[in-house]
Design a protein around this motif. Structure first.
Motif, PDB file in Angstrom:
ATOM      1  N   SER A 235       1.609  -6.368   2.431  1.00 42.96           N
ATOM      2  CA  SER A 235       2.410  -6.255   1.209  1.00 42.96           C
ATOM      3  C   SER A 235       1.555  -6.034  -0.036  1.00 42.96           C
ATOM      4  O   SER A 235       2.045  -5.572  -1.045  1.00 42.96           O
ATOM      5  N   LYS A 236       0.271  -6.368   0.038  1.00 46.36           N
ATOM      6  CA  LYS A 236      -0.595  -6.200  -1.126  1.00 46.36           C
ATOM      7  C   LYS A 236      -1.592  -5.069  -0.953  1.00 46.36           C
ATOM      8  O   LYS A 236      -2.426  -4.840  -1.806  1.00 46.36           O
TER       9      LYS A 236
ATOM     10  N   GLN B 115      10.352  -0.685   2.928  1.00 47.93           N
ATOM     11  CA  GLN B 115      11.428  -1.671   2.848  1.00 47.93           C
ATOM     12  C   GLN B 115      12.591  -1.142   2.008  1.00 47.93           C
ATOM     13  O   GLN B 115      13.753  -1.243   2.410  1.00 47.93           O
ATOM     14  N   HIS B 116      12.278  -0.555   0.868  1.00 49.20           N
ATOM     15  CA  HIS B 116      13.325  -0.080  -0.034  1.00 49.20           C
ATOM     16  C   HIS B 116      14.070   1.133   0.536  1.00 49.20           C
ATOM     17  O   HIS B 116      15.286   1.259   0.375  1.00 49.20           O
ATOM     18  N   TYR B 117      13.332   2.021   1.225  1.00 51.60           N
ATOM     19  CA  TYR B 117      13.936   3.260   1.720  1.00 51.60           C
ATOM     20  C   TYR B 117      14.122   3.262   3.235  1.00 51.60           C
ATOM     21  O   TYR B 117      14.138   4.321   3.856  1.00 51.60           O
ATOM     22  N   TRP B 118      14.262   2.066   3.827  1.00 54.97           N
ATOM     23  CA  TRP B 118      14.444   2.004   5.271  1.00 54.97           C
ATOM     24  C   TRP B 118      15.648   2.828   5.707  1.00 54.97           C
ATOM     25  O   TRP B 118      15.628   3.441   6.777  1.00 54.97           O
TER      26      TRP B 118
ATOM     27  N   ILE C  31       8.296  -3.777   8.900  1.00 57.32           N
ATOM     28  CA  ILE C  31       8.203  -4.262   7.516  1.00 57.32           C
ATOM     29  C   ILE C  31       7.373  -5.533   7.429  1.00 57.32           C
ATOM     30  O   ILE C  31       6.549  -5.678   6.529  1.00 57.32           O
ATOM     31  N   ASN C  32       7.528  -6.439   8.353  1.00 58.45           N
ATOM     32  CA  ASN C  32       6.803  -7.702   8.275  1.00 58.45           C
ATOM     33  C   ASN C  32       5.342  -7.601   8.684  1.00 58.45           C
ATOM     34  O   ASN C  32       4.575  -8.518   8.414  1.00 58.45           O
TER      35      ASN C  32
ATOM     36  N   SER D 208       3.924   2.618   1.376  1.00 56.30           N
ATOM     37  CA  SER D 208       3.577   1.207   1.196  1.00 56.30           C
ATOM     38  C   SER D 208       4.702   0.366   1.792  1.00 56.30           C
ATOM     39  O   SER D 208       5.774   0.877   2.114  1.00 56.30           O
ATOM     40  N   ARG D 209       4.456  -0.925   1.917  1.00 59.43           N
ATOM     41  CA  ARG D 209       5.490  -1.825   2.441  1.00 59.43           C
ATOM     42  C   ARG D 209       6.728  -1.785   1.550  1.00 59.43           C
ATOM     43  O   ARG D 209       7.859  -1.745   2.041  1.00 59.43           O
ATOM     44  N   CYS D 210       6.519  -1.805   0.241  1.00 61.53           N
ATOM     45  CA  CYS D 210       7.663  -1.780  -0.689  1.00 61.53           C
ATOM     46  C   CYS D 210       8.498  -0.525  -0.484  1.00 61.53           C
ATOM     47  O   CYS D 210       9.728  -0.581  -0.475  1.00 61.53           O
ATOM     48  N   PHE D 211       7.810   0.625  -0.315  1.00 63.02           N
ATOM     49  CA  PHE D 211       8.524   1.882  -0.120  1.00 63.02           C
ATOM     50  C   PHE D 211       9.341   1.840   1.170  1.00 63.02           C
ATOM     51  O   PHE D 211      10.531   2.165   1.183  1.00 63.02           O
TER      52      PHE D 211
END
Length: 107
Positions: A29-30, A44-47, A24-25, A39-42
Motif C-alpha cells: 500500500s505504500k 482497489q478503486h478501479y477493481w 488487493i491485500n 498501485s494498490r490504490c488504483f
C-alpha cells in the motif's frame, strides 16, 4: 507430501471475490507503482474496471497452467541522485515491480 485432499484444495479455481481480496491485500500500500503504473490504490478503486481482466488471467492459469509472460518480472532503473551525474555512484537503483501480487492467487 500433499494429500489428495490438499491437492484438491490447492487446485480449486478461486472465486472472483477471493481473487480480489488476495490481489488487493497483497499489494504494497505504500510502494510506488510498477512499470505497468498500477498501485494498490488504483487497483482497489478501479477493481470494477480491471477486476475482470485480472480474474480472467487467474482462470486461464487454473484451467491451462499457462501464465502471462513477465507477470512476475521486475525492472531496475537508475534514478539520478543529483543533477550532475558523471559516474555510476551518482545514481540510486530502484526496482519497479510488475503486478506480481496476482501470483499469490496461483500459489
Amino acid at each position: 507430501m500433499a494429500t489428495g485432499e490438499d491437492n484438491a484444495f490447492l487446485t480449486n479455481i478461486p472465486l472472483k471475490e477471493e481473487a480480489k481480496f488476495v490481489v488487493i491485500n497483497n499489494m504494497n500500500s505504500k510502494g510506488v507503482p510498477g512499470p505497468n503504473g498500477l498501485s494498490r490504490c488504483f487497483v482497489q478503486h478501479y477493481w470494477d474496471v480491471v477486476g475482470d481482466i485480472v480474474y480472467k488471467s487467474v482462470l486461464q492459469f487454473f484451467k491451462s497452467g499457462w501464465i502471462l509472460p513477465n507477470l512476475n518480472s521486475n525492472m531496475v532503473v537508475l534514478i539520478p541522485k543529483t543533477s550532475e551525474t558523471s559516474s555510476i555512484d551518482h545514481y540510486r537503483p530502484m526496482v519497479l515491480l510488475v503486478l506480481n501480487s496476482i501470483l499469490t492467487i496461483f500459489s
